[in-house]
Motif scaffolding. Structure first.
Motif, PDB file in Angstrom:
ATOM      1  N   ASP A 251       0.830  -1.213   0.000  1.00  0.00           N
ATOM      2  CA  ASP A 251       0.000   0.000   0.000  1.00  0.00           C
ATOM      3  C   ASP A 251       0.861   1.258   0.000  1.00  0.00           C
ATOM      4  O   ASP A 251       0.548   2.242  -0.681  1.00  0.00           O
ATOM      5  CB  ASP A 251      -0.925   0.001   1.220  1.00  0.00           C
ATOM      6  CG  ASP A 251      -1.934  -1.138   1.177  1.00  0.00           C
ATOM      7  OD1 ASP A 251      -2.360  -1.500   0.063  1.00  0.00           O
ATOM      8  OD2 ASP A 251      -2.293  -1.665   2.246  1.00  0.00           O
ATOM      9  N   ILE A 252       1.957   1.245   0.764  1.00  0.00           N
ATOM     10  CA  ILE A 252       2.856   2.399   0.789  1.00  0.00           C
ATOM     11  C   ILE A 252       3.519   2.574  -0.573  1.00  0.00           C
ATOM     12  O   ILE A 252       3.649   3.690  -1.090  1.00  0.00           O
ATOM     13  CB  ILE A 252       3.915   2.229   1.889  1.00  0.00           C
ATOM     14  CG1 ILE A 252       3.250   2.200   3.271  1.00  0.00           C
ATOM     15  CG2 ILE A 252       4.946   3.331   1.814  1.00  0.00           C
ATOM     16  CD1 ILE A 252       2.519   3.481   3.620  1.00  0.00           C
ATOM     17  N   TYR A 253       3.937   1.479  -1.189  1.00  0.00           N
ATOM     18  CA  TYR A 253       4.564   1.554  -2.505  1.00  0.00           C
ATOM     19  C   TYR A 253       3.593   2.138  -3.522  1.00  0.00           C
ATOM     20  O   TYR A 253       3.971   2.925  -4.391  1.00  0.00           O
ATOM     21  CB  TYR A 253       5.008   0.164  -2.962  1.00  0.00           C
ATOM     22  CG  TYR A 253       6.358  -0.269  -2.455  1.00  0.00           C
ATOM     23  CD1 TYR A 253       6.692  -0.149  -1.111  1.00  0.00           C
ATOM     24  CD2 TYR A 253       7.296  -0.813  -3.311  1.00  0.00           C
ATOM     25  CE1 TYR A 253       7.920  -0.559  -0.640  1.00  0.00           C
ATOM     26  CE2 TYR A 253       8.532  -1.236  -2.848  1.00  0.00           C
ATOM     27  CZ  TYR A 253       8.837  -1.098  -1.509  1.00  0.00           C
ATOM     28  OH  TYR A 253      10.055  -1.501  -1.056  1.00  0.00           O
ATOM     29  N   GLU A 254       2.332   1.720  -3.435  1.00  0.00           N
ATOM     30  CA  GLU A 254       1.340   2.151  -4.413  1.00  0.00           C
ATOM     31  C   GLU A 254       0.945   3.608  -4.222  1.00  0.00           C
ATOM     32  O   GLU A 254       0.730   4.338  -5.193  1.00  0.00           O
ATOM     33  CB  GLU A 254       0.092   1.257  -4.313  1.00  0.00           C
ATOM     34  CG  GLU A 254      -0.994   1.574  -5.311  1.00  0.00           C
ATOM     35  CD  GLU A 254      -0.549   1.340  -6.745  1.00  0.00           C
ATOM     36  OE1 GLU A 254      -1.047   2.058  -7.627  1.00  0.00           O
ATOM     37  OE2 GLU A 254       0.303   0.459  -6.963  1.00  0.00           O
ATOM     38  N   GLY A 255       0.839   4.049  -2.984  1.00  0.00           N
ATOM     39  CA  GLY A 255       0.344   5.388  -2.714  1.00  0.00           C
ATOM     40  C   GLY A 255       1.395   6.474  -2.689  1.00  0.00           C
ATOM     41  O   GLY A 255       1.061   7.655  -2.789  1.00  0.00           O
ATOM     42  N   SER A 256       2.658   6.101  -2.577  1.00  0.00           N
ATOM     43  CA  SER A 256       3.717   7.105  -2.461  1.00  0.00           C
ATOM     44  C   SER A 256       4.248   7.494  -3.838  1.00  0.00           C
ATOM     45  O   SER A 256       4.168   6.709  -4.792  1.00  0.00           O
ATOM     46  CB  SER A 256       4.878   6.565  -1.621  1.00  0.00           C
ATOM     47  OG  SER A 256       4.436   6.221  -0.318  1.00  0.00           O
ATOM     48  N   PRO A 257       4.814   8.686  -3.973  1.00  0.00           N
ATOM     49  CA  PRO A 257       5.508   9.053  -5.223  1.00  0.00           C
ATOM     50  C   PRO A 257       6.651   8.079  -5.495  1.00  0.00           C
ATOM     51  O   PRO A 257       7.261   7.550  -4.562  1.00  0.00           O
ATOM     52  CB  PRO A 257       6.018  10.465  -4.945  1.00  0.00           C
ATOM     53  CG  PRO A 257       5.154  10.987  -3.848  1.00  0.00           C
ATOM     54  CD  PRO A 257       4.778   9.804  -3.009  1.00  0.00           C
ATOM     55  N   THR A 258       6.933   7.870  -6.758  1.00  0.00           N
ATOM     56  CA  THR A 258       7.936   6.865  -7.133  1.00  0.00           C
ATOM     57  C   THR A 258       9.313   7.113  -6.523  1.00  0.00           C
ATOM     58  O   THR A 258       9.951   6.159  -6.058  1.00  0.00           O
ATOM     59  CB  THR A 258       8.035   6.784  -8.664  1.00  0.00           C
ATOM     60  OG1 THR A 258       6.748   6.450  -9.207  1.00  0.00           O
ATOM     61  CG2 THR A 258       9.024   5.705  -9.078  1.00  0.00           C
TER      62      THR A 258
ATOM     63  N   VAL B  71      10.029   8.479  -3.658  1.00  0.00           N
ATOM     64  CA  VAL B  71       9.919   8.109  -2.239  1.00  0.00           C
ATOM     65  C   VAL B  71       9.848   6.590  -2.095  1.00  0.00           C
ATOM     66  O   VAL B  71      10.456   6.000  -1.192  1.00  0.00           O
ATOM     67  CB  VAL B  71       8.681   8.777  -1.608  1.00  0.00           C
ATOM     68  CG1 VAL B  71       8.507   8.336  -0.158  1.00  0.00           C
ATOM     69  CG2 VAL B  71       8.794  10.289  -1.690  1.00  0.00           C
ATOM     70  N   THR B  72       9.123   5.959  -2.996  1.00  0.00           N
ATOM     71  CA  THR B  72       9.019   4.491  -2.961  1.00  0.00           C
ATOM     72  C   THR B  72      10.383   3.840  -3.155  1.00  0.00           C
ATOM     73  O   THR B  72      10.727   2.879  -2.455  1.00  0.00           O
ATOM     74  CB  THR B  72       8.055   4.014  -4.058  1.00  0.00           C
ATOM     75  OG1 THR B  72       6.803   4.676  -3.908  1.00  0.00           O
ATOM     76  CG2 THR B  72       7.838   2.517  -3.956  1.00  0.00           C
TER      77      THR B  72
ATOM     78  N   LEU C 154      12.339   4.224   0.063  1.00  0.00           N
ATOM     79  CA  LEU C 154      11.864   3.306   1.100  1.00  0.00           C
ATOM     80  C   LEU C 154      12.242   1.865   0.795  1.00  0.00           C
ATOM     81  O   LEU C 154      12.369   1.044   1.711  1.00  0.00           O
ATOM     82  CB  LEU C 154      10.338   3.418   1.237  1.00  0.00           C
ATOM     83  CG  LEU C 154       9.796   4.720   1.825  1.00  0.00           C
ATOM     84  CD1 LEU C 154       8.272   4.729   1.772  1.00  0.00           C
ATOM     85  CD2 LEU C 154      10.267   4.898   3.263  1.00  0.00           C
TER      86      LEU C 154
ATOM     87  N   LYS D  63       3.499  -1.362  -9.247  1.00  0.00           N
ATOM     88  CA  LYS D  63       4.322  -1.166  -8.059  1.00  0.00           C
ATOM     89  C   LYS D  63       4.141  -2.269  -7.025  1.00  0.00           C
ATOM     90  O   LYS D  63       5.070  -2.559  -6.260  1.00  0.00           O
ATOM     91  CB  LYS D  63       4.016   0.186  -7.416  1.00  0.00           C
ATOM     92  CG  LYS D  63       4.578   1.380  -8.150  1.00  0.00           C
ATOM     93  CD  LYS D  63       4.349   2.651  -7.351  1.00  0.00           C
ATOM     94  CE  LYS D  63       4.913   3.866  -8.028  1.00  0.00           C
ATOM     95  NZ  LYS D  63       4.702   5.099  -7.222  1.00  0.00           N
TER      96      LYS D  63
END
Length: 214
Positions: A5-12, A14-15, A18, A69
Motif C-alpha cells: 500500500d505504501i509503494y502504491e500510494g507514495s511518489p515513485t 519516495v518508494t 523506502l 508497483k
C-alpha cells in the motif's frame, strides 16, 4: 503487510528510497554485530525462520497483483528473506554473500524504479498498461525486462549471482532446508515478477498506454 500500500500510494522517488535505504541501514548495523560480536543459536534460528517466511510471503503474494508497483513491493519482501539468509548462516561467508546481495538488490531496484518513474507521463499504473511499451519505447521495455529477469534470478544476470552466493553460503553452513526453499520461491517468483516483462514485450487484451490528462 503495509509495504504494497505504501509503494502504491507514495511518489515513485519516495518508494525507491523506502525500498533501498532502510534495508541497507538495518543490514549494515546487524552486520556490524555479526562481525564484531556474535549471536547465539536461538537468534540464528529466528533469522532462518524470518528468512523463510519472507521468501514465501513475497513469492505467493506477488502472484495476485495487477498493478506495477505492488509486485515490486512483494519482490522487496522476498529479497529481504533472501538477503537475510546471510545472517542465518552465522559465518563470514554468509556476511560476504549478504553484502553482495544487498549491493545487487540496490542496483536492480534503482533501475526498476527509474523506469517506472520515466513512464509516469504515460500514466502506467496497471501491469496491462505495459502492453504497448515494446512499440512505444523498446529500450525501456528491454531494460525493464532484463531488470525483472534479474530480480527473479535468471542466469547469467546479477540477480542469479546474488542468490547463488547466498544459497551456497547456506549450504556451506548446514542450512540445508533454507536453500531449497529459496530455490522454490525463486521459481514461483519467475511467474509472478515475470508477468511484467512478458506483458511489456508481447502485450495483452488491455495493452494500451494512456495519454496524460491535459
Amino acid at each position: 503487510m503495509w509495504a504494497p500500500d505504501i509503494y502504491e500510494g507514495s511518489p515513485t522517488p519516495v518508494t525507491a528510497f523506502l525500498s533501498i535505504a532502510p534495508k541497507i541501514s538495518i543490514f549494515a548495523n546487524i552486520s556490524r554485530v555479526s562481525i564484531y560480536g556474535s549471536y547465539g543459536a536461538t537468534l540464528q534460528q529466528i533469522f532462518c525462520f524470518c528468512s523463510i517466511a519472507s521468501m514465501i510471503l513475497g513469492a505467493l503474494a506477488a502472484m495476485a497483483q495487477t498493478k506495477v508497483k505492488r509486485p515490486l513491493a512483494h519482490s522487496s519482501i522476498g529479497h529481504v528473506g533472501y538477503i537475510r539468509t546471510g545472517f542465518s548462516c552465522g559465518t563470514i561467508e554468509g556476511i560476504q554473500s549478504l553484502l553482495i546481495g544487498i549491493l545487487i538488490y540496490a542496483l536492480m531496484t534503482i533501475d526498476a524504479f527509474a523506469i517506472v518513474l520515466a513512464l509516469r507521463q504515460t500514466r502506467v499504473k496497471y501491469i496491462a498498461d505495459l502492453g504497448a511499451l515494446a512499440k512505444t519505447n523498446p529500450i525501456s521495455a528491454i531494460t525493464f525486462s532484463i531488470t525483472m529477469f534479474s530480480y527473479v534470478g535468471i542466469p547469467p544476470l546479477a540477480g542469479f549471482c546474488s542468490k547463488f552466493y547466498l544459497f551456497f553460503a547456506a549450504l556451506g553452513c548446514g542450512a540445508y532446508f533454507l536453500a531449497p526453499v529459496g530455490v522454490v520461491t525463486s521459481v514461483i517468483g519467475c511467474w509472478a515478477a515475470g508477468r511484467l516483462p512478458r506483458v511489456s514485450k508481447f502485450g495483452g487484451p488491455k495493452a494500451v498506454l494512456r495519454a496524460p490528462d491535459t
